[in-house]
Design a protein around this motif. Structure first.
Motif, PDB file in Angstrom:
ATOM      1  N   LYS A  56       0.549  -6.205   2.180  1.00 40.80           N
ATOM      2  CA  LYS A  56      -0.850  -5.798   2.105  1.00 40.80           C
ATOM      3  C   LYS A  56      -1.174  -4.967   3.332  1.00 40.80           C
ATOM      4  O   LYS A  56      -0.437  -4.961   4.323  1.00 40.80           O
ATOM      5  N   SER A  57      -2.293  -4.237   3.263  1.00 43.66           N
ATOM      6  CA  SER A  57      -2.725  -3.418   4.389  1.00 43.66           C
ATOM      7  C   SER A  57      -3.283  -4.307   5.487  1.00 43.66           C
ATOM      8  O   SER A  57      -3.923  -5.328   5.213  1.00 43.66           O
ATOM      9  N   ASN A  58      -3.035  -3.940   6.718  1.00 42.04           N
ATOM     10  CA  ASN A  58      -3.591  -4.705   7.835  1.00 42.04           C
ATOM     11  C   ASN A  58      -5.088  -4.427   7.971  1.00 42.04           C
ATOM     12  O   ASN A  58      -5.652  -3.583   7.268  1.00 42.04           O
ATOM     13  N   ALA A  59      -5.741  -5.139   8.886  1.00 36.74           N
ATOM     14  CA  ALA A  59      -7.184  -5.002   9.051  1.00 36.74           C
ATOM     15  C   ALA A  59      -7.574  -3.590   9.452  1.00 36.74           C
ATOM     16  O   ALA A  59      -8.633  -3.094   9.068  1.00 36.74           O
ATOM     17  N   GLY A  60      -6.736  -2.925  10.237  1.00 38.29           N
ATOM     18  CA  GLY A  60      -7.043  -1.560  10.661  1.00 38.29           C
ATOM     19  C   GLY A  60      -6.794  -0.531   9.582  1.00 38.29           C
ATOM     20  O   GLY A  60      -7.203   0.624   9.709  1.00 38.29           O
ATOM     21  N   ASP A  71      -4.014   0.885   8.751  1.00 37.88           N
ATOM     22  CA  ASP A  71      -3.072   1.932   9.127  1.00 37.88           C
ATOM     23  C   ASP A  71      -1.607   1.542   8.968  1.00 37.88           C
ATOM     24  O   ASP A  71      -0.715   2.345   9.220  1.00 37.88           O
ATOM     25  N   LYS A  72      -1.322   0.292   8.552  1.00 40.50           N
ATOM     26  CA  LYS A  72       0.066  -0.092   8.307  1.00 40.50           C
ATOM     27  C   LYS A  72       0.102  -1.293   7.373  1.00 40.50           C
ATOM     28  O   LYS A  72      -0.890  -2.005   7.188  1.00 40.50           O
ATOM     29  N   CYS A  73       1.284  -1.496   6.756  1.00 41.51           N
ATOM     30  CA  CYS A  73       1.464  -2.615   5.833  1.00 41.51           C
ATOM     31  C   CYS A  73       2.007  -3.834   6.576  1.00 41.51           C
ATOM     32  O   CYS A  73       2.749  -3.700   7.561  1.00 41.51           O
ATOM     33  N   GLU A  74       1.651  -5.034   6.095  1.00 41.63           N
ATOM     34  CA  GLU A  74       2.152  -6.272   6.662  1.00 41.63           C
ATOM     35  C   GLU A  74       2.401  -7.257   5.518  1.00 41.63           C
ATOM     36  O   GLU A  74       1.972  -7.037   4.376  1.00 41.63           O
ATOM     37  N   ASP A 125     -15.321   0.148   0.786  1.00 38.42           N
ATOM     38  CA  ASP A 125     -16.007   0.769   1.909  1.00 38.42           C
ATOM     39  C   ASP A 125     -15.077   1.479   2.877  1.00 38.42           C
ATOM     40  O   ASP A 125     -15.536   2.106   3.823  1.00 38.42           O
ATOM     41  N   LYS A 126     -13.757   1.401   2.677  1.00 36.91           N
ATOM     42  CA  LYS A 126     -12.832   2.071   3.572  1.00 36.91           C
ATOM     43  C   LYS A 126     -11.492   2.284   2.876  1.00 36.91           C
ATOM     44  O   LYS A 126     -11.200   1.663   1.846  1.00 36.91           O
ATOM     45  N   CYS A 127     -10.690   3.183   3.436  1.00 42.26           N
ATOM     46  CA  CYS A 127      -9.346   3.419   2.913  1.00 42.26           C
ATOM     47  C   CYS A 127      -8.346   2.515   3.641  1.00 42.26           C
ATOM     48  O   CYS A 127      -8.474   2.282   4.846  1.00 42.26           O
ATOM     49  N   GLU A 128      -7.344   2.013   2.904  1.00 43.02           N
ATOM     50  CA  GLU A 128      -6.316   1.185   3.506  1.00 43.02           C
ATOM     51  C   GLU A 128      -4.969   1.569   2.916  1.00 43.02           C
ATOM     52  O   GLU A 128      -4.894   2.327   1.949  1.00 43.02           O
ATOM     53  N   MET A 129      -3.889   1.053   3.501  1.00 46.76           N
ATOM     54  CA  MET A 129      -2.550   1.405   3.046  1.00 46.76           C
ATOM     55  C   MET A 129      -2.308   0.926   1.608  1.00 46.76           C
ATOM     56  O   MET A 129      -2.729  -0.154   1.219  1.00 46.76           O
ATOM     57  N   ASP A 130      -1.635   1.762   0.833  1.00 47.88           N
ATOM     58  CA  ASP A 130      -1.210   1.378  -0.518  1.00 47.88           C
ATOM     59  C   ASP A 130       0.199   0.788  -0.387  1.00 47.88           C
ATOM     60  O   ASP A 130       1.199   1.512  -0.369  1.00 47.88           O
TER      61      ASP A 130
END
Length: 946
Positions: free
Chosen positions: A621-625, A627-630, A610-615
């Protein structure tokens, strides 16, 4: 209306045109297609569907700022209703008065349904409203009243709403209707014939404050001499006010001039007039625009001028006989070759194999919501161009493409296959009126009908004014080109041989290229596009058509083989495997078995899709927003400081949140108090400065910045710790400015400091009227205020210890009329006494960090400072040195440049010991955790209570 119009109006079939003499609405398309080779255009215009040839004018007004939504699932699945619903009349739910106006006006204009641009995804669930002025009943330059039978009781409605007299009056009627309609969020409409899918409710805008608050996209349709079309191509908006201002489409218009025909020596120079040039400018513009066309919207969006009369009618009427000698010369020329040469002259490139018109391919949008069923919705073959056929028709339909060369070659034979393609596989707007033309105003000259698209938006209260300008312009253009009467043109047509038949009876379309009287040759048999299912393979100079291997088929471009995929799938870009055919904004997954979001580079679709996240790289892994990896931490842990750590409990999180919120609120309040105190201090400093050098209003902005090296102490500055020069004054101002703005406060304080004495709130609200000041924001004012802020007195004022009940004021801050640049002058005095307390052994905690400590000292000036020692005065310690329960926590002290006596009780009672220039940071016995108050002086503690 002209008298003879009354003879034709009763014969009209109730047809509502899309715009002017434009396209029919969804369910009212004409039922009788014209034969391809019909009567001469002059007669056809009068006989075509028994319509009135008097010049009509129509308007299309789209309101795209209001989207109408249906919540019924059937509406989002009704792909077979996308075409029929377009142009259908709307009714306003619960608005009888507005509906009565629609009934009264329906002969002249209607409120209709239009696509919102999302129909490929949600069918008819989202619509917009469109007002269409009917060009069959509204005539150019009409001035006489038109009687309209009333729908019943219309008491209270303006007369012009009931009986419009002209296009101008219709504009006013529509504006008045908008006031009744009130297009805004919550408005509901129904569409007769589509009740099972509605109602539709407006999702926006939130407010309607009158017709002026609405902006409508406008398109005009009217008969126009080709000479005027040529002038629009030449001068653009300078002399063509009904031309779009959209540079993206206007820049595609190319201007063909007389000099471009000099090489065609068989064309009489007198025949190369503006009417002739207007046709070639239009055709050459369409031919060149084809290559960059948008497949989703078709060729109609390419240019701002679209013919509603088909190209074949214009070619026969204005061009065919003039260029015949050129086409029949020894070189065997073609219309395609002529237009290609013109394209080279005006745009620098000739036409080639890549010039073809594009439409959505078969299967590009769903016809049903059922799984596995897709395809274009079949169209009823009832339009003026539906009967047109040509050799490659089936292949062109399947590809959704038409070669410009095919179009021009067929046009030379009297067929407009561009208009036919648009009608047979798309929405049928280009050339949709077939051979219909209309006369000019006050003349028998026949003109093609054009739609002028994408005009500048018009505010809802400006329709009357804009309609009047447009109507007047068209009348003026018609009056400037009244020549070429019908009978003269008909006589020329009857005397000229037709293109289909030469004088000797030989057909021009023979397979033998020499059957053109050894003068004319058509290069139509070259292998340009292969038959459907084959691809073109070129080896050296030789091109051949070849079939594909089993399981593959030719791609749409006909240049390579690709996988033959089941319904719902398509070949990938490489053509070697099948993938999902996904809607806009999505793409096929790597496995080709599902659709997922088409994310930008560096991102991927989430697990839920349902949404795009960081690869992210392995271990992250991608954060909840998104927009960045954690760090990808184990369950029960989360990233903290660049490493995984146990996740805090909900209780801890709630506690942290409360602490954070509390700190933010505290900081916010402290900021307001700092601004208030800084403004107060600046106001008093300004008392010693000439008002001509600064503006008091600029002090408010200057008060926003609190110096980082000055600690903040709670409390308010009042008249008890501020003293001005004699005579004494009382100022009722506080850090919060007592509820009135800095401007009035500062003026009042400055005025008070100069001796203009007021008391309390009255002082703060007093103005400094009549006093000359520097302009607000001026360089002089800013320089003066910066000087005030850099003066030591400013920080001294900020650091004053405010009066509180626990520390009653014993000194005041004195301000004089002049303040030295170095701050207040200090009187000669002994070195200040300083005493420091701490709460742990050696004044350090177990980690080597300083523990809570405080330093008091005396000062030689009269400022009431924070932690100030007033000699021989008792000072009670507070938290954290004396706790709320009254117990002391003092474990060490230091006394410099003086003597201090320490007491076991507050108010300097029960003395413990005295210390003269001495320290002990590890008190023992009864002295440890015992000190609650103290008193200091320079006289060896003489005179202190024991």
């Amino acid at each position: 209306m002209r008298p003879d119009c009354a003879l034709w109006l009763p014969l009209l079939p109730g047809l509502l045109l899309h715009v002017a003499s434009g396209k029919p609405t969804g369910r009212d398309r004409p039922s009788s297609p014209l034969p391809r080779d019909g009567p001469p255009p002059a007669l056809a215009a009068r006989a075509n569907n028994n319509r009135d040839p008097a010049p009509g004018i129509g308007v299309e007004l789209e309101y795209r700022n209001m989207v109408l939504k249906s919540e019924k699932p059937e509406a989002a699945a009704a792909f077979d209703q996308v075409d029929p619903i377009k142009g259908s009349e709307m009714r306003l739910v619960g608005n009888d008065k507005a509906n009565a106006v629609l009934d009264a006006q329906s002969r002249f204009w209607k409120l209709t349904a239009e696509h919102s641009g999302t129909e490929e995804h949600v069918a008819i669930a989202n619509l917009i409203s469109e007002i269409i002025v009917d060009g069959t009943t509204v005539k150019i330059g009409a001035k006489d009243p038109v009687p309209v039978p009333g729908p019943g009781d219309l008491t209270g409605l303006p007369l012009d709403v009931v009986t419009p007299k002209s296009l101008k009056d219709i504009g006013k009627a529509i504006t008045d209707f908008l006031g009744l309609m009130a297009p805004k969020k919550g408005l509901q409409v129904s569409i007769p014939g589509f009740d099972q899918y509605g109602p539709w409710t407006a999702a926006n805008p939130d407010n309607f404050v009158g017709p002026a608050s609405t902006v409508w996209g406008m398109q005009i349709t009217a008969p126009m001499p080709l000479e005027v079309i040529q002038s629009c191509f030449v001068s653009r908006l300078e002399s063509c006010p009904i031309l779009s201002s959209n540079t993206r489409t206007v820049d595609r218009l190319v201007k063909v001039e007389r000099r471009h025909f000099e090489r065609f020596t068989k064309i009489a120079p007198a025949d190369v007039d503006d009417e002739f040039l207007g046709f070639f400018s239009l055709v050459t513009s369409y031919a060149l625009a084809a290559k960059d066309g948008n497949r989703d919207t078709g060729p109609k969006q390419a240019l701002p001028i679209m013919p509603r009369t088909n190209f074949a009618t214009m070619y026969k009427e204005y061009v065919q006989k003039k260029i015949r000698p050129e086409l029949e010369q020894t070189n065997c020329g073609t219309l395609y070759g002529m237009v290609s040469y013109l394209a080279k002259q005006v745009k620098g490139r000739s036409l080639d194999d890549d010039d073809f018109f594009k439409w959505p391919r078969a299967g590009a949008r769903p016809a049903s919501s059922l799984p596995g069923q897709a395809g274009l919705v079949p169209r009823a073959k009832t339009g003026a161009n539906q009967a047109t056929t040509w050799e490659t028709q089936s292949e062109d339909h399947a590809r959704g493409e038409l070669d410009v060369e095919t179009w021009l070659n067929e046009l030379e034979d009297g067929k407009d296959v561009l208009s036919a393609m648009d009608e047979q596989i798309f929405d049928g707007t280009i050339g949709a009126l077939g051979s219909r033309m209309e006369t000019t105003v006050e003349s028998s000259k026949l003109c093609p009908i054009f739609e002028f698209r994408d005009l500048a938006g018009v505010n809802g209260d400006k329709f009357e004014e804009e309609f009047d300008k447009i109507d007047s312009y068209i009348v003026r253009m018609h009056q400037q080109h009244p020549t070429t009467p019908l009978r003269a043109r008909d006589a020329r047509r009857r005397s000229a041989p037709s293109l289909e038949e030469r004088a000797d009876g030989d057909p021009l379309d023979s397979d033998d290229p020499c059957k053109c009287g050894k003068k004319r040759k058509k290069n139509r048999k070259q292998c340009k596009r292969c038959p459907l299912g084959q691809i073109r393979v070129t080896v050296g100079p030789v091109s051949t058509c070849q079939g594909c291997e089993l399981g593959k088929k030719a791609n749409a471009g006909g240049d390579k083989c690709e996988m033959e995929c089941p319904t719902g799938k398509k070949a990938n870009a490489a053509g070697d495997k099948c993938e999902m055919e996904c809607p806009t904004g999505q793409k096929s997954s790597a496995g080709g078995d599902k659709c997922e979001l088409d994310c930008p580079l560096g991102k991927k679709a989430s697990v839920g899709g349902d949404k795009c996240e960081m690869d992210c790289p392995l271990g992250q892994k991608s954060n909840a927003g998104g927009d960045k990896c954690e760090l990808d931490c184990p369950k029960g842990q989360k990233e903290s400081g660049g490493k995984c750590a146990p996740e805090k409990s909900d209780e801890d999180k709630e506690k942290e949140k409360k602490e954070k919120d509390g700190k933010e609120e505290k900081d916010k309040k402290e900021k307001a108090k700092k601004v208030g105190r800084a403004g107060t201090c600046l106001a008093f400093l300004a008392a010693g400065v000439a008002t001509e050098t600064f503006n008091p209003d600029d002090l408010e902005e200057a008060a926003q910045d609190w110096p980082s090296d000055v600690p903040w102490v709670e409390g308010e500055l009042t008249e008890s710790n501020i003293e001005l020069p004699a005579p004494p004054v009382v100022i009722g101002a506080t850090d919060s400015t007592a509820g009135f703005g800095f401007g009035g406060l500062i003026k009042a304080l400055v005025g008070a400091a100069r001796g203009s004495i007021k008391t309390g709130t009255a002082a703060a609200k007093a103005s400094n009227a009549g006093t000359k000041t520097a302009p607000k924001g001026s360089a002089a004012s800013k320089k003066t205020i910066e000087g005030l802020k850099s003066n030591k007195a400013f920080k001294a004022c900020l650091a004053m210890s405010p009066e509180t009940p626990a520390t009653p004021t014993r000194a005041k801050l004195h301000f004089g009329p002049e303040i030295p640049a170095g701050g207040f002058v200090a009187d000669e005095a002994p070195k200040p006494v300083a005493v420091q307390f701490c709460t742990t052994e050696d004044c350090h905690d177990g980690w080597g960090n300083d523990t809570p400590k405080i330093t008091y000292q005396s000062w030689p000036d009269s400022f009431h400072r924070w932690a100030r020692i007033e000699l021989d005065k008792c000072i009670n310690l507070g938290d954290p040195f004396v706790k709320a329960d009254g117990k002391s926590a003092v474990t060490g002290y230091t006394v410099e440049d003086g003597c201090c006596t320490f007491y076991k009780e507050k108010d300097c009672k029960a003395g413990l010991f005295a210390a003269n220039n001495r320290e002990d940071q590890n008190l023992q016995g009864k002295s440890n955790d015992a000190i609650k108050s103290f008193m200091c002086n320079h006289n060896a503690c003489n005179g202190h209570p024991k």
